[in-house]
Scaffold this active site. Structure first.
Site, PDB file in Angstrom:
ATOM      1  N   ALA A  49      -0.097   7.084 -36.043  1.00  0.00           N
ATOM      2  CA  ALA A  49       0.636   7.298 -37.437  1.00  0.00           C
ATOM      3  C   ALA A  49       0.063   8.280 -37.750  1.00  0.00           C
ATOM      4  O   ALA A  49      -0.111   9.792 -37.937  1.00  0.00           O
ATOM      5  CB  ALA A  49       0.128   5.966 -38.013  1.00  0.00           C
ATOM      6  N   LEU A  98       4.835  18.326   4.697  1.00  0.00           N
ATOM      7  CA  LEU A  98       3.572  18.204   5.627  1.00  0.00           C
ATOM      8  C   LEU A  98       4.523  17.305   6.433  1.00  0.00           C
ATOM      9  O   LEU A  98       5.980  16.439   7.141  1.00  0.00           O
ATOM     10  CB  LEU A  98       3.182  16.851   4.896  1.00  0.00           C
ATOM     11  CG  LEU A  98       2.410  17.762   3.723  1.00  0.00           C
ATOM     12  CD1 LEU A  98       2.140  16.390   2.577  1.00  0.00           C
ATOM     13  CD2 LEU A  98       0.852  18.341   3.962  1.00  0.00           C
ATOM     14  N   GLU A 127      -5.822  11.955  -0.599  1.00  0.00           N
ATOM     15  CA  GLU A 127      -5.011  11.461  -1.485  1.00  0.00           C
ATOM     16  C   GLU A 127      -3.821  10.602  -1.610  1.00  0.00           C
ATOM     17  O   GLU A 127      -3.557  10.863   0.283  1.00  0.00           O
ATOM     18  CB  GLU A 127      -4.172  13.496  -2.068  1.00  0.00           C
ATOM     19  CG  GLU A 127      -5.767  14.001  -2.197  1.00  0.00           C
ATOM     20  CD  GLU A 127      -4.864  15.480  -2.611  1.00  0.00           C
ATOM     21  OE1 GLU A 127      -3.545  15.792  -2.719  1.00  0.00           O
ATOM     22  OE2 GLU A 127      -5.435  16.701  -2.839  1.00  0.00           O
ATOM     23  N   LYS A 129      -0.182   9.331  -1.286  1.00  0.00           N
ATOM     24  CA  LYS A 129       0.852  10.621  -1.163  1.00  0.00           C
ATOM     25  C   LYS A 129       2.382   9.831  -2.050  1.00  0.00           C
ATOM     26  O   LYS A 129       2.475   8.600  -1.611  1.00  0.00           O
ATOM     27  CB  LYS A 129       1.285  10.621   0.375  1.00  0.00           C
ATOM     28  CG  LYS A 129       2.578  11.635   0.408  1.00  0.00           C
ATOM     29  CD  LYS A 129       2.901  11.287   1.871  1.00  0.00           C
ATOM     30  CE  LYS A 129       4.187  12.142   2.429  1.00  0.00           C
ATOM     31  NZ  LYS A 129       5.271  11.865   1.448  1.00  0.00           N
ATOM     32  N   ASP A 131       5.400   8.987  -4.049  1.00  0.00           N
ATOM     33  CA  ASP A 131       6.624   9.752  -3.777  1.00  0.00           C
ATOM     34  C   ASP A 131       7.804   9.288  -5.174  1.00  0.00           C
ATOM     35  O   ASP A 131       8.386   8.667  -5.343  1.00  0.00           O
ATOM     36  CB  ASP A 131       7.061   7.831  -3.082  1.00  0.00           C
ATOM     37  CG  ASP A 131       8.864   7.927  -2.591  1.00  0.00           C
ATOM     38  OD1 ASP A 131       9.095   8.983  -2.431  1.00  0.00           O
ATOM     39  OD2 ASP A 131       9.253   6.932  -2.249  1.00  0.00           O
ATOM     40  N   TYR A 241      -1.525  18.210  -7.681  1.00  0.00           N
ATOM     41  CA  TYR A 241      -2.141  18.171  -6.088  1.00  0.00           C
ATOM     42  C   TYR A 241      -2.872  19.688  -5.216  1.00  0.00           C
ATOM     43  O   TYR A 241      -3.455  19.695  -4.978  1.00  0.00           O
ATOM     44  CB  TYR A 241      -1.816  17.646  -5.188  1.00  0.00           C
ATOM     45  CG  TYR A 241      -0.373  17.197  -5.231  1.00  0.00           C
ATOM     46  CD1 TYR A 241      -0.265  18.127  -4.635  1.00  0.00           C
ATOM     47  CD2 TYR A 241       0.747  16.467  -5.689  1.00  0.00           C
ATOM     48  CE1 TYR A 241       1.881  18.330  -3.793  1.00  0.00           C
ATOM     49  CE2 TYR A 241       1.538  16.308  -4.868  1.00  0.00           C
ATOM     50  CZ  TYR A 241       2.000  17.207  -4.607  1.00  0.00           C
ATOM     51  OH  TYR A 241       3.692  17.658  -3.717  1.00  0.00           O
ATOM     52  N   LYS A 305      -6.032  15.767   4.221  1.00  0.00           N
ATOM     53  CA  LYS A 305      -6.463  16.993   3.408  1.00  0.00           C
ATOM     54  C   LYS A 305      -7.699  18.262   4.417  1.00  0.00           C
ATOM     55  O   LYS A 305      -8.590  17.503   3.425  1.00  0.00           O
ATOM     56  CB  LYS A 305      -5.608  17.830   2.462  1.00  0.00           C
ATOM     57  CG  LYS A 305      -4.254  18.240   2.399  1.00  0.00           C
ATOM     58  CD  LYS A 305      -4.628  17.979   0.781  1.00  0.00           C
ATOM     59  CE  LYS A 305      -3.174  17.784   0.134  1.00  0.00           C
ATOM     60  NZ  LYS A 305      -2.172  18.115  -0.816  1.00  0.00           N
ATOM     61  N   LYS A 329       1.716   7.842   7.332  1.00  0.00           N
ATOM     62  CA  LYS A 329       2.011   6.882   6.622  1.00  0.00           C
ATOM     63  C   LYS A 329       2.515   5.921   6.009  1.00  0.00           C
ATOM     64  O   LYS A 329       1.611   5.019   7.486  1.00  0.00           O
ATOM     65  CB  LYS A 329       3.794   7.119   6.649  1.00  0.00           C
ATOM     66  CG  LYS A 329       4.457   8.857   6.314  1.00  0.00           C
ATOM     67  CD  LYS A 329       4.730   8.648   4.694  1.00  0.00           C
ATOM     68  CE  LYS A 329       6.601   8.712   5.698  1.00  0.00           C
ATOM     69  NZ  LYS A 329       7.677   9.769   4.137  1.00  0.00           N
ATOM     70  N   CYS A 423      32.432 -22.071 -10.864  1.00  0.00           N
ATOM     71  CA  CYS A 423      31.019 -22.489 -10.663  1.00  0.00           C
ATOM     72  C   CYS A 423      30.208 -22.855  -9.248  1.00  0.00           C
ATOM     73  O   CYS A 423      30.828 -24.409  -9.625  1.00  0.00           O
ATOM     74  CB  CYS A 423      30.285 -22.721 -12.378  1.00  0.00           C
ATOM     75  SG  CYS A 423      28.257 -22.715 -12.118  1.00  0.00           S
ATOM     76  N   CYS A 426      28.545 -26.404 -11.083  1.00  0.00           N
ATOM     77  CA  CYS A 426      29.269 -26.944 -11.440  1.00  0.00           C
ATOM     78  C   CYS A 426      30.522 -27.219 -11.561  1.00  0.00           C
ATOM     79  O   CYS A 426      31.374 -28.321 -11.886  1.00  0.00           O
ATOM     80  CB  CYS A 426      28.734 -27.625 -12.985  1.00  0.00           C
ATOM     81  SG  CYS A 426      29.081 -25.735 -14.087  1.00  0.00           S
ATOM     82  N   CYS A 439      29.113 -18.862 -15.913  1.00  0.00           N
ATOM     83  CA  CYS A 439      29.123 -20.126 -16.094  1.00  0.00           C
ATOM     84  C   CYS A 439      29.232 -20.114 -17.658  1.00  0.00           C
ATOM     85  O   CYS A 439      28.166 -20.073 -18.407  1.00  0.00           O
ATOM     86  CB  CYS A 439      28.061 -20.901 -15.267  1.00  0.00           C
ATOM     87  SG  CYS A 439      28.827 -22.596 -15.659  1.00  0.00           S
ATOM     88  N   CYS A 445      25.796 -27.611 -16.972  1.00  0.00           N
ATOM     89  CA  CYS A 445      25.881 -26.969 -15.672  1.00  0.00           C
ATOM     90  C   CYS A 445      24.481 -27.050 -15.183  1.00  0.00           C
ATOM     91  O   CYS A 445      23.116 -27.072 -15.399  1.00  0.00           O
ATOM     92  CB  CYS A 445      25.914 -25.649 -15.847  1.00  0.00           C
ATOM     93  SG  CYS A 445      25.859 -24.977 -14.133  1.00  0.00           S
TER      94      CYS A 445
HETATM   95  S1  IVH Z   1       0.309  18.577   0.220  1.00  0.00           S
HETATM   96  C1  IVH Z   1       1.241  22.888   2.251  1.00  0.00           C
HETATM   97  N1  IVH Z   1      -0.168  16.647  -1.664  1.00  0.00           N
HETATM   98  O1  IVH Z   1       4.794  14.896   0.532  1.00  0.00           O
HETATM   99  C2  IVH Z   1       1.581  20.692   2.097  1.00  0.00           C
HETATM  100  N2  IVH Z   1       2.319  16.618  -0.805  1.00  0.00           N
HETATM  101  O2  IVH Z   1       6.827  16.827   2.856  1.00  0.00           O
HETATM  102  C3  IVH Z   1       1.943  20.585   1.113  1.00  0.00           C
HETATM  103  N3  IVH Z   1       3.633  14.345  -2.114  1.00  0.00           N
HETATM  104  O3  IVH Z   1       7.788  16.651  -0.635  1.00  0.00           O
HETATM  105  C4  IVH Z   1       2.000  18.828   0.519  1.00  0.00           C
HETATM  106  N4  IVH Z   1       1.981  14.090  -2.472  1.00  0.00           N
HETATM  107  O4  IVH Z   1       6.905  16.536  -2.728  1.00  0.00           O
HETATM  108  C5  IVH Z   1       0.955  17.120  -0.633  1.00  0.00           C
HETATM  109  N5  IVH Z   1      -0.870  14.532  -2.161  1.00  0.00           N
HETATM  110  C6  IVH Z   1       0.174  15.177  -1.752  1.00  0.00           C
HETATM  111  C7  IVH Z   1       1.259  14.944  -2.173  1.00  0.00           C
HETATM  112  C8  IVH Z   1       2.578  15.417  -1.716  1.00  0.00           C
HETATM  113  C9  IVH Z   1       3.014  13.340  -2.495  1.00  0.00           C
HETATM  114  C10 IVH Z   1       4.872  15.026  -1.378  1.00  0.00           C
HETATM  115  C11 IVH Z   1       5.600  16.617  -1.313  1.00  0.00           C
HETATM  116  C12 IVH Z   1       6.423  16.379   0.043  1.00  0.00           C
HETATM  117  C13 IVH Z   1       6.177  15.267   0.825  1.00  0.00           C
HETATM  118  C14 IVH Z   1       5.579  15.914   2.161  1.00  0.00           C
END
Ligand code: IVH
Length: 685
Positions: A49, A98, A127, A129, A131, A241, A305, A329, A423, A426, A439, A445
């Site tokens: 608020a 990547l 980090e 990853k 999605d 990132y 990285k 992955k 159904c 029943c 139903c 039922c």
């Molecule tokens: S680094 C050159 N860090 O994963 C480095 N990518 O193909 C580029 N993604 O489409 C990516 N989390 O969008 C990086 N912590 C992270 C990430 C990340 C998700 C995605 C990114 C890319 C795919 C890798």
């Protein structure tokens, strides 16, 4: 003038442009600070608020001085108009992807390559990853200049107006602790939380529209909307990132980069860690693989990285991906398997859900043998038939579902699947409601009764331990329970012959049921399974009315006095209590000794359930006073007009909200009428 004075309510009429500028600047800064606290740090310092009040003040000043509006004002996040198409933009540097690996051996070889290049042990940034949908953010002199989708990696689509609706994205970088470069291009990921994704899909399915296959598609789709107002309704988030390109600042290590990103006010993925060597990588991967089901966003692996930026430059990139990073992955949560049969399950509400019975397959560590096909229209849209090969997806705690059919050219397929006309539980003739089939034999039922018993015993309802799906089904099958009230007449002797029961466990369940006879009203109400009434609405109803008799007798208008209850809910609730069979079922429960305890009745206030919107200046009240007054009388104050608004109070020099009210047919009150209404409620001047 002090900062507090600049933030306070002012009379717009008397202000010079210079004075207005100072108020506007102070309000913007304050709102930006609270946006950062709330959306980035998740540590709000003021109530919604109070925030709305700051925002309304800024909006009001900008309405009076439109020449002072700038594109990075917090009010401009949702200002964009629909556009005909998305413009193309070239990225500052190529947005690479990547290299993905799934096998620990490949990770070991990656680490070996890195150590060889470094000539010693290597520090890594680890980090999650995410999605989602990859995005480039460009800031020029600290201001968000554009946001561009990845596209083909070289050229993407401009989605700036849509990204501006994401509140964790600063429209200006924070300059306080770190110099802001003249140009910086950042890379991040736009995500949609899994809970929001499920809600969105439910809405789409209910409106007969095609649901999104997964949160990533939903995020990408929301981002590419041509109308930013639609994007604004989807709770997207953006986590940054990487720095893609920067001028005027240099960094040595990734730790410095991440530090700068944080100081500029950007939101980063949680739990980025520094690690050394293979062991840390493996431990980090194992941690997130175990944790991922608990998260409200999807991750499909971890990213490793090299931390040292000079080493990165030395290693360079291929045409597709950097040599200094790898995506490790998780086992996929999508698998392909065959549909052995399509069954139909009948739930508590009578909806018939087609379920694919699958050749068992392991999906991300869990064996899956059933998957939901949602409803009749979904089956025909995806054209799933018995014998087909299908792709099955499991996300978080969500029930697995069939994503799509995998075509097998040349293979002879079965007949198209159709919903049964009766159904399966029943035998009653089924009915249709939109894409759903149900139903109508609500009380006769057995499948619906099994669902109702489970719901009645659920955690938020009577919370009866030991009364799950199997026991409920056995009780119905043996005709021990024909209506909910029969539960309270069960004896240990009834239960002992059932599978899984012995004397002790039978006694225990009977005792557990008996103990719940005295039950809080909100639990009792929720347990009845009234359409549209979830646990929180049940609690609100209980608090507002105090007894189930009062709720049962309430008119629709009275029900709508409860905040959060609109016409759709009031209709469903009233219809439930009008049905003679429901009344009989409740009476039987009371006769069996169930005693809903009265809830403490919340004090009734004269303006309970009403929503006010203010626009323009009032003579006798400051905006703050007027708001506090109506709130103290039980009403809510909103910052924008919708059909649900009860009154729009219009003062001198009203803004566009007065037009909104006229357009939506909301009652407009002049100050005199507002005053009369307050007096009637016992508070006017
Ligand atoms: S680094 C050159 N860090 O994963 C480095 N990518 O193909 C580029 N993604 O489409 C990516 N989390 O969008 C990086 N912590 C992270 C990430 C990340 C998700 C995605 C990114 C890319 C795919 C890798």
């Amino acid at each position: 003038m002090s900062k507090a004075d600049l933030l306070r309510e002012v009379r717009v009429e008397g202000l010079s442009e210079a004075q207005a500028t100072r108020h506007i600047e102070a309000l913007r800064e304050e709102i930006r600070r609270h946006d950062y606290l709330y959306y980035v740090l998740d540590r709000p310092e003021i109530s919604d608020a109070e925030y709305d009040r700051l925002y309304d003040r800024l909006k009001q000043l900008e309405e009076a001085f439109p020449q002072l509006i700038t594109s990075d004002s917090p009010t401009q996040r949702v200002g964009g108009q629909p556009i005909a198409g998305l413009p193309s933009h070239e990225h500052a540097t190529a947005m690479l992807s990547l290299e993905s690996v799934t096998d620990p051996d490949q990770v070991r070889r990656f680490d070996e390559r890195m150590r060889k290049a470094a000539g010693g042990p290597v520090h890594y940034v680890l980090e999650p990853k995410l999605d989602g949908a990859s995005i480039e953010l460009v800031y020029e002199h600290g201001r968000l200049a554009r946001a561009v989708t990845r596209g083909d990696g070289r050229v993407g689509e401009g989605v700036t107006e849509n990204v501006k609706t994401i509140r964790s994205v600063p429209l200006r970088l924070h300059a306080a602790h770190h110099s802001v470069p003249p140009f910086v291009a950042l890379r991040g990921e736009v995500i949609l939380y899994v809970s929001a994704f499920e809600k969105l899909n439910r809405k789409l399915i209910e409106s007969g529209l095609e649901p999104f296959a997964n949160p990533r598609n939903a995020a990408a789709g929301s981002l590419r909307q041509l109308d930013p107002r639609i994007t604004a309704e989807r709770p997207l988030d953006l986590l940054v990132y990487e720095i893609l390109a920067v001028r005027g600042v240099s960094f040595r290590g990734e730790d410095e980069v991440l530090d700068a990103l944080r100081r500029w006010g950007l939101k980063l993925p949680q739990k980025i860690e520094m690690g050394e060597g293979l062991d840390d990588i493996m431990a980090y991967h194992a941690h997130w693989a175990a944790e991922r089901d608990q998260l409200d966003f999807e991750i499909d692996g971890v990213v490793v990285k090299v931390a040292d930026l000079a080493l990165r430059t030395e290693l360079g990139t291929t045409a597709h991906h950097p040599r200094w990073a790898v995506a490790f992955k998780f086992a996929p949560r999508k698998e392909v398997t065959r549909v052995e049969d399509i069954a139909v399950s009948v739930g508590r509400t009578g909806v018939l859900t087609p379920v694919a019975l699958l050749r068992p397959v392991e999906v991300g560590g869990v064996t899956v043998s059933r998957a939901s096909l949602h409803n009749r229209e979904e089956v025909s849209r995806k054209d799933i038939r018995v014998g087909d090969l299908v792709r099955v997806h499991r996300a978080g705690d969500v029930i697995p579902y069939v994503v799509e059919r995998v075509p097998e050219p040349g293979r002879k397929r079965g007949e198209p699947w159709t919903m049964p006309e009766r159904c399966p539980a029943c035998g009653a003739a089924v009915a249709e409601r939109g894409p759903f089939t149900y139903c109508p034999n609500h009380f006769g039922c057995p499948a619906q009764l099994v669902g109702r018993i489970q719901h009645f015993a659920a955690k938020d309802a009577l919370d009866i331990e030991g009364l799950g799906q199997e026991t409920s089904a056995a009780l119905v099958e043996r005709k021990l329970v024909r209506r909910l009230a029969d539960l309270f007449a069960l004896t240990p002797e009834d239960l002992i012959p059932l599978e899984g029961f012995a004397e002790r466990s039978a006694r225990k369940l009977v005792e557990a049921i008996r103990r719940r006879k005295k039950v809080e009203l909100r639990r009792f109400l929720y347990g009845l399974g009234i359409p549209e009434v979830g646990a929180s609405v049940a609690r609100d109803l209980a608090e507002h009315f105090g007894s189930y008799e009062a709720i049962m007798e309430a008119s629709r208008e009275e029900l709508e006095q409860v905040s959060g209850i609109g016409p759709k809910m009031s209709e469903a609730i009233a219809a439930f209590f009008e049905d003679k069979r429901n009344r009989e079922a409740i009476q039987a429960l009371l006769d069996a000794g169930v005693e809903p305890t009265k809830a403490p009745r919340r004090l009734q206030r004269p303006l309970d359930g009403l929503t006010f919107v203010f626009t323009g200046g009032l003579e006798r009240y400051s905006r703050d006073e007027a708001k506090r007054l109506v709130e103290s009388l039980g009403a809510r104050v909103a910052s924008s007009v919708s059909r649900k608004t009860s009154y729009v109070v219009v003062g001198a020099d009203p803004g566009s909200k007065a037009d909104d009210a006229r357009r939506l047919g909301v009652t407009i009150l002049a100050e005199k009428e507002f005053d009369a209404l307050l007096r009637k409620a016992g508070a006017g001047r």
